[in-house]
Scaffold this active site. Structure first.
Site, PDB file in Angstrom:
ATOM      1  N   SER A   9       0.307 -12.303  -0.391  1.00  0.00           N
ATOM      2  CA  SER A   9       0.057 -10.754  -0.112  1.00  0.00           C
ATOM      3  C   SER A   9       0.859 -10.697   1.613  1.00  0.00           C
ATOM      4  O   SER A   9       0.286 -11.346   2.491  1.00  0.00           O
ATOM      5  CB  SER A   9      -1.310 -10.409   0.229  1.00  0.00           C
ATOM      6  OG  SER A   9      -1.367  -9.042   0.716  1.00  0.00           O
ATOM      7  N   HIS A  34       2.965  -9.366  -3.094  1.00  0.00           N
ATOM      8  CA  HIS A  34       2.035  -8.637  -3.479  1.00  0.00           C
ATOM      9  C   HIS A  34       2.073  -7.507  -2.030  1.00  0.00           C
ATOM     10  O   HIS A  34       2.125  -8.174  -0.873  1.00  0.00           O
ATOM     11  CB  HIS A  34       0.467  -9.155  -3.422  1.00  0.00           C
ATOM     12  CG  HIS A  34      -0.483  -7.994  -3.828  1.00  0.00           C
ATOM     13  ND1 HIS A  34      -0.902  -7.540  -5.136  1.00  0.00           N
ATOM     14  CD2 HIS A  34      -1.429  -7.632  -2.730  1.00  0.00           C
ATOM     15  CE1 HIS A  34      -1.869  -6.804  -4.958  1.00  0.00           C
ATOM     16  NE2 HIS A  34      -2.362  -6.758  -3.645  1.00  0.00           N
ATOM     17  N   ASP A  36       0.569  -4.625  -0.220  1.00  0.00           N
ATOM     18  CA  ASP A  36      -0.796  -3.517  -0.010  1.00  0.00           C
ATOM     19  C   ASP A  36      -0.325  -2.257   0.648  1.00  0.00           C
ATOM     20  O   ASP A  36      -0.204  -2.329   1.880  1.00  0.00           O
ATOM     21  CB  ASP A  36      -1.839  -4.304   0.733  1.00  0.00           C
ATOM     22  CG  ASP A  36      -2.294  -5.379  -0.102  1.00  0.00           C
ATOM     23  OD1 ASP A  36      -2.872  -5.055  -1.322  1.00  0.00           O
ATOM     24  OD2 ASP A  36      -2.479  -6.640   0.229  1.00  0.00           O
ATOM     25  N   MET A  38      -1.940   1.242   2.232  1.00  0.00           N
ATOM     26  CA  MET A  38      -3.139   1.728   2.451  1.00  0.00           C
ATOM     27  C   MET A  38      -2.957   3.152   3.173  1.00  0.00           C
ATOM     28  O   MET A  38      -1.841   3.472   3.887  1.00  0.00           O
ATOM     29  CB  MET A  38      -3.850   0.950   3.374  1.00  0.00           C
ATOM     30  CG  MET A  38      -4.045  -0.412   2.833  1.00  0.00           C
ATOM     31  SD  MET A  38      -4.958  -1.450   3.799  1.00  0.00           S
ATOM     32  CE  MET A  38      -5.000  -2.930   3.166  1.00  0.00           C
ATOM     33  N   HIS A  68       0.310  -2.466  -4.694  1.00  0.00           N
ATOM     34  CA  HIS A  68      -0.967  -2.116  -4.921  1.00  0.00           C
ATOM     35  C   HIS A  68      -1.374  -0.936  -4.128  1.00  0.00           C
ATOM     36  O   HIS A  68      -1.435  -1.046  -2.923  1.00  0.00           O
ATOM     37  CB  HIS A  68      -1.910  -3.247  -4.515  1.00  0.00           C
ATOM     38  CG  HIS A  68      -3.323  -3.199  -4.372  1.00  0.00           C
ATOM     39  ND1 HIS A  68      -4.155  -4.018  -4.078  1.00  0.00           N
ATOM     40  CD2 HIS A  68      -4.109  -2.132  -4.973  1.00  0.00           C
ATOM     41  CE1 HIS A  68      -5.471  -3.608  -3.824  1.00  0.00           C
ATOM     42  NE2 HIS A  68      -5.348  -2.472  -4.518  1.00  0.00           N
ATOM     43  N   MET A  70      -3.554   1.693  -2.562  1.00  0.00           N
ATOM     44  CA  MET A  70      -4.680   1.958  -2.166  1.00  0.00           C
ATOM     45  C   MET A  70      -4.980   3.354  -1.346  1.00  0.00           C
ATOM     46  O   MET A  70      -4.764   3.435  -0.314  1.00  0.00           O
ATOM     47  CB  MET A  70      -5.387   1.058  -1.501  1.00  0.00           C
ATOM     48  CG  MET A  70      -5.928  -0.351  -2.038  1.00  0.00           C
ATOM     49  SD  MET A  70      -5.986  -1.487  -0.888  1.00  0.00           S
ATOM     50  CE  MET A  70      -4.343  -2.275  -0.811  1.00  0.00           C
ATOM     51  N   MET A 139     -10.716  -6.351  -7.887  1.00  0.00           N
ATOM     52  CA  MET A 139     -10.678  -6.437  -6.549  1.00  0.00           C
ATOM     53  C   MET A 139     -11.949  -7.571  -6.259  1.00  0.00           C
ATOM     54  O   MET A 139     -13.057  -7.296  -6.855  1.00  0.00           O
ATOM     55  CB  MET A 139     -10.833  -5.355  -5.795  1.00  0.00           C
ATOM     56  CG  MET A 139      -9.652  -4.319  -5.696  1.00  0.00           C
ATOM     57  SD  MET A 139      -8.203  -5.056  -5.082  1.00  0.00           S
ATOM     58  CE  MET A 139      -8.857  -5.826  -3.416  1.00  0.00           C
ATOM     59  N   ASP A 177      -7.779 -10.160  -6.395  1.00  0.00           N
ATOM     60  CA  ASP A 177      -7.189  -9.856  -5.024  1.00  0.00           C
ATOM     61  C   ASP A 177      -8.384  -9.961  -3.878  1.00  0.00           C
ATOM     62  O   ASP A 177      -9.356  -9.010  -4.188  1.00  0.00           O
ATOM     63  CB  ASP A 177      -6.322  -8.512  -5.180  1.00  0.00           C
ATOM     64  CG  ASP A 177      -5.820  -8.191  -3.782  1.00  0.00           C
ATOM     65  OD1 ASP A 177      -5.729  -9.058  -2.626  1.00  0.00           O
ATOM     66  OD2 ASP A 177      -5.146  -7.096  -3.642  1.00  0.00           O
TER      67      ASP A 177
HETATM   68  C1  DX5 Z   1      -7.544  -6.164   0.546  1.00  0.00           C
HETATM   69  C2  DX5 Z   1      -5.885  -6.076   0.020  1.00  0.00           C
HETATM   70  C3  DX5 Z   1      -5.454  -7.647  -0.415  1.00  0.00           C
HETATM   71  C4  DX5 Z   1      -5.470  -8.555   1.053  1.00  0.00           C
HETATM   72  C5  DX5 Z   1      -6.185  -9.857   0.404  1.00  0.00           C
HETATM   73  O1  DX5 Z   1      -7.549  -4.867   1.084  1.00  0.00           O
HETATM   74  O2  DX5 Z   1      -5.778  -5.553  -1.231  1.00  0.00           O
HETATM   75  O3  DX5 Z   1      -4.441  -7.856  -1.154  1.00  0.00           O
HETATM   76  O4  DX5 Z   1      -4.121  -8.763   1.433  1.00  0.00           O
HETATM   77  O5  DX5 Z   1      -6.156 -10.479   1.628  1.00  0.00           O
HETATM   78  P1  DX5 Z   1      -6.891 -12.059   1.680  1.00  0.00           P
HETATM   79  O6  DX5 Z   1      -6.296 -13.109   0.927  1.00  0.00           O
HETATM   80  O7  DX5 Z   1      -6.754 -12.486   3.027  1.00  0.00           O
HETATM   81  O8  DX5 Z   1      -8.514 -11.738   1.343  1.00  0.00           O
HETATM   82 ZN    ZN Z   2      -3.910  -5.932  -2.613  1.00  0.00          ZN
END
Ligand code: DX5
Ligand code: ZN
Length: 218
Positions: A9, A34, A36, A38, A68, A70, A139, A177
């Site tokens: 990630s 990956h 992320d 947000m 991903h 969010m 998740m 994840d």
């Molecule tokens: C959380 C994200 C994850 C995050 C995971 O909101 O969707 O992808 O990067 O991080 P770790 O592996 O540190 O829990």
């Molecule tokens: Zn993620």
């Protein structure tokens, strides 16, 4: 069953030098990254947007961008991420919008599509849609931040979704994840997961080749 896939990630990478973080993944010959995304509404944090993906593409990355979203309104951002170079776009089931139409639009733009469930969302919320997707993401933390502890109570949800996959002859990937390291990945693997997002554990690993080799043998 899909072979186990370690999926680093980028959120846990060096945001002042994302290109170097991407190279760390490419050097190991890992195929996926990956990403992320947000929005400060669906989750209480902000990360990066389509321009970051586009810039990594321009810098030459050929990794499979597992994106991903969010976002409170993911359906408004499919085109920009597809254009920026996303290969797979995952959307959360929790906000109210036309999920099936959004999955269809992701596909029409040439990307693979996925559905994501927060820890508080039961598997049943996506049951009617699982035949439409390339990936289901369960998740294993409440999304928003890296570095949180793994939620072991998500294992039955994985088993449930894996049993639908088997019973219905479906081929989607089952991804986890949040709080994933080798030990928690092994528990998820036993419950049916095949795709393992790792942020903190990957970027903090002192011996990344050994870390990646362990996942390949899960
Ligand atoms: C959380 C994200 C994850 C995050 C995971 O909101 O969707 O992808 O990067 O991080 P770790 O592996 O540190 O829990
Ligand atoms: Zn993620």
């Amino acid at each position: 069953m899909h072979a186990p896939l370690l999926n680093p990630s980028l959120l846990a990478g060096d945001h002042a030098n994302l290109a170097a973080s991407v190279r760390a993944v490419e050097d190991l010959k890992l195929p996926w990254l990956h990403c992320d995304i947000m929005d400060g509404h669906f989750v209480p944090n902000l990360s990066f947007g389509p321009e970051t993906l586009a810039a990594l593409r321009r810098a030459g990355s050929k990794l499979f961008f597992d994106t991903h979203l969010m976002l409170a309104e993911p359906h408004r951002y499919i085109e920009p991420f597809a254009k920026a170079g996303a290969n797979l776009i995952s959307i959360h089931i929790e906000p109210a919008y036309d999920h099936a139409a959004t999955l269809a639009r992701i596909r029409a733009l040439g990307c693979q599509c996925g559905l994501v469930l927060n820890p508080g969302t039961p598997a049943g919320a996506i049951e009617r849609l699982v035949s439409l997707v390339d990936l289901v993401l369960v998740m294993t933390v409440q999304p928003g931040f890296g570095g949180q502890p793994f939620r072991r109570d998500m294992l039955p949800k994985l088993q449930q979704i894996d049993s639908w996959r088997r019973d219905r002859g479906l081929k989607f990937r089952l991804e986890v994840d949040g709080g994933i390291d080798f030990a928690t990945a092994a528990e998820c693997r036993a419950a049916g997961a095949d795709t393992f997002v790792a942020g903190t554990s990957f970027f903090k690993a002192a011996d990344k080749p050994a870390f990646a080799a362990a996942f390949a043998n899960l």
